[in-house]
Structures are given as C-alpha cells and as structure tokens.
Design a protein around this motif. Structure first.
Motif, PDB file in Angstrom:
ATOM      1  N   ILE A 119       0.835  -1.203   0.000  1.00 61.36           N
ATOM      2  CA  ILE A 119       0.000   0.000   0.000  1.00 61.36           C
ATOM      3  C   ILE A 119       0.867   1.249   0.000  1.00 61.36           C
ATOM      4  N   ILE A 122       1.527   2.762  -3.439  1.00 65.51           N
ATOM      5  CA  ILE A 122       0.427   3.288  -4.243  1.00 65.51           C
ATOM      6  C   ILE A 122       0.272   4.781  -3.956  1.00 65.51           C
ATOM      7  N   ALA A 124      -1.355   8.370  -3.368  1.00 67.81           N
ATOM      8  CA  ALA A 124      -2.683   8.714  -2.855  1.00 67.81           C
ATOM      9  C   ALA A 124      -3.581   9.288  -3.940  1.00 67.81           C
ATOM     10  N   THR A 125      -2.994   9.935  -4.941  1.00 66.52           N
ATOM     11  CA  THR A 125      -3.801  10.541  -6.003  1.00 66.52           C
ATOM     12  C   THR A 125      -4.528   9.504  -6.855  1.00 66.52           C
ATOM     13  N   VAL A 126      -4.023   8.255  -6.848  1.00 69.86           N
ATOM     14  CA  VAL A 126      -4.659   7.209  -7.656  1.00 69.86           C
ATOM     15  C   VAL A 126      -6.081   6.948  -7.175  1.00 69.86           C
ATOM     16  N   SER A 127      -6.276   6.982  -5.861  1.00 66.24           N
ATOM     17  CA  SER A 127      -7.589   6.676  -5.283  1.00 66.24           C
ATOM     18  C   SER A 127      -8.410   7.922  -4.970  1.00 66.24           C
ATOM     19  N   SER A 128      -7.935   9.100  -5.376  1.00 72.13           N
ATOM     20  CA  SER A 128      -8.602  10.337  -4.974  1.00 72.13           C
ATOM     21  C   SER A 128     -10.004  10.469  -5.585  1.00 72.13           C
ATOM     22  N   GLY A 130     -12.121   8.020  -6.597  1.00 71.52           N
ATOM     23  CA  GLY A 130     -13.023   7.106  -5.918  1.00 71.52           C
ATOM     24  C   GLY A 130     -13.318   7.550  -4.499  1.00 71.52           C
ATOM     25  N   PHE A 131     -12.309   8.101  -3.823  1.00 68.92           N
ATOM     26  CA  PHE A 131     -12.515   8.579  -2.453  1.00 68.92           C
ATOM     27  C   PHE A 131     -13.501   9.744  -2.428  1.00 68.92           C
TER      28      PHE A 131
END
Length: 282
Positions: A119, A122, A124-128, A130-131
């Motif tokens: 983790i 990875i 953080a911007t990749v999941s931004s 979806g978040f």
C-alpha cells in the motif's frame, strides 16, 4: 610529526565546519528571502533586485492580504483542527498496529505486513477520485472528518514504528506486565507508549507538516470558504488579471509556514533521537 598530524586534523575540522555553515546558510536562504520579500512592495520584488534588507511595506502587504479571500485566523483554526486531530489519530493507531506486528506471533503476520508495504507504493492521487465519490455519496464533503479519519490508515508510519520498536521496545517488560495481570490495552497505553515516545514524536512532526501543507484533498472536499485551510487561502492569492501583489503573496506564505517552524523548534530534538534510536540494532 605529531605537530603536522595536529595541524592536519585542525585543517580538516575547519573544513568540516565551513561546509556545514555553508550548507546551513544555503538551506536558510529561501526562508530568508521569503521573510524579506514579505516586507517589500510588489514593484521592488518585480525589479529582480535581490535584497536581504527588509523594507517598510509589511503593514501595507498585510492590509492587501486581508482585503482578499485570505482570513488568517480562520485559516489557522481550520488547519489546526485538521492537522492536530489527524496527527493524533495517525500516530496512536499506527503505533498500535506496529505493536501488534512486533509483540504478537500470528499466522498471517508476514502477509499483513507485506500488504502494508504494498500500500505504501500506491500514490494517494490514484484513489482520490473514488474517495471523493464515496465521500459525496455519504454526505461527507465540507466536513473535517473526511480529512481526519483517513489519517488512521498510515502505512508509512506503521512501517517506521515497527522498525523503531524492534530494537527499542524490550519485550521482557511487556511479558512482565502480562504476568502481573495487566490487560493488553493497559500494557500498550501505560508501558509501550511511553517507551515509544521519541519515535512517535518524530512521526508526529512529519505527519503534522504533511497535513498542514496538504492542498490536494482539501481543495477537492472543501468548497465552503469558511472551512478553507491556510494552503487553500494562499493558493487564491494570485491577484486579479491586471496585477498580482507579490508582497502580499509572500506574506501569506510566511504566515502559512510559521506554525511549521514552531513545531520544528519545539520538537526537533525528537527527530534526531527517534531516528537514531530506531536505526540501532542490538
């Protein structure tokens, strides 16, 4: 022969001190320029004449700054709420997670730690996206909790605290507490946390600085100007299309950086103590 060796050692020590002083001045130079430019007018800054002498436009820059969307007290309050709460949750729960990896032997421990390491890789911007969609669906936009609660999951802090505990936490004390009948949470809160204080303080500094400077996620989640943080306010100081008040921009940056200076000055000794102790192996 001894005199020549003594002279050589003295010359080497002078060289070391000279290099350290030059590197220190080089590190402080951007901050000095920022402080000086906060007291200069926009015309003086745009003249491209570098100056280390403060000017007389500090109060004028302050009046220009407060006439825009910049409200220092509101920004300080919002940033402080998010940064302090996120730092406290991140440090406590990351230390608790690291303690579970170090102090207990369970079947999936290595796999669990491998997932934490994965983790960390990875961004953080990749999941931004979806978040944000998740926060929007549950009605958590324009809410500080959307920025505070995710700080509980901090893989890098878990990794650091695990590496810190391996040499710094004597398991004999933990075993003695268990024999005496202390519960696991009592042992963790009363024995483990005080022993891990230098490492926790080190991580608290880094997490606080990151949360205070965080701009990306607050810009996505906070649209109410009353909830804007200091970096968000500074990002709006570009001025109008005809003129940018660079002196006010530098003053806004200075006000944003001041709390970070205070935190470093108060807790900087823990950085060296924590990192040094965490890197020592028995």
């Amino acid at each position: 022969m001894k005199a020549s060796n003594r002279n050589g050692a003295l010359a080497y020590k002078i060289f070391q001190y000279t290099v350290c002083i030059l590197l220190t001045l080089l590190s402080l130079f951007p901050f000095i320029i920022m402080i000086v430019n906060a007291t200069r007018s926009s015309t003086q800054i745009q003249s491209h004449a570098l100056s280390l002498i403060p000017s007389k436009y500090l109060m004028n820059n302050m009046s220009v700054l407060t006439s825009k969307t910049f409200h220092p007290l509101t920004g300080f309050k919002n940033s402080a709420i998010i940064s302090i709460c996120a730092t406290a949750l991140s440090v406590y729960f990351s230390t608790l997670t690291a303690y579970s990896v170090v102090a207990y032997d369970w079947k999936m421990k290595k796999a669990f730690f491998a997932v934490i390491m994965a983790i960390m890789m990875i961004p953080a911007t990749v999941s931004s996206i979806g978040f944000y969609q998740f926060m929007y669906k549950i009605g958590m936009t324009n809410n500080y909790l959307a920025l505070i609660l995710p700080a509980i999951a901090a893989p890098s802090t878990v990794f650091f605290m695990r590496q810190y505990m391996i040499p710094a936490l004597p398991m004999e004390i933990v075993q003695s507490a268990r024999i005496d009948g202390a519960g696991e949470f009592l042992t963790f809160n009363k024995i483990v946390l005080p022993l891990c204080k230098p490492g926790m303080a080190t991580q608290a500094i880094f997490i606080f600085v990151f949360q205070w400077n965080n701009l990306f996620m607050p810009m996505i989640l906070l649209t109410n100007k009353e909830k804007w943080t200091m970096p968000m306010m500074v990002s709006q100081l570009s001025g109008d299309m005809y003129k940018t008040e660079y002196g006010a921009v530098y003053l806004g940056l200075l006000l944003t950086v001041l709390p970070i200076f205070v935190i470093y000055f108060l807790l900087s000794k823990y950085i060296i103590a924590g990192v040094a102790l965490g890197g020592v192996k028995e």
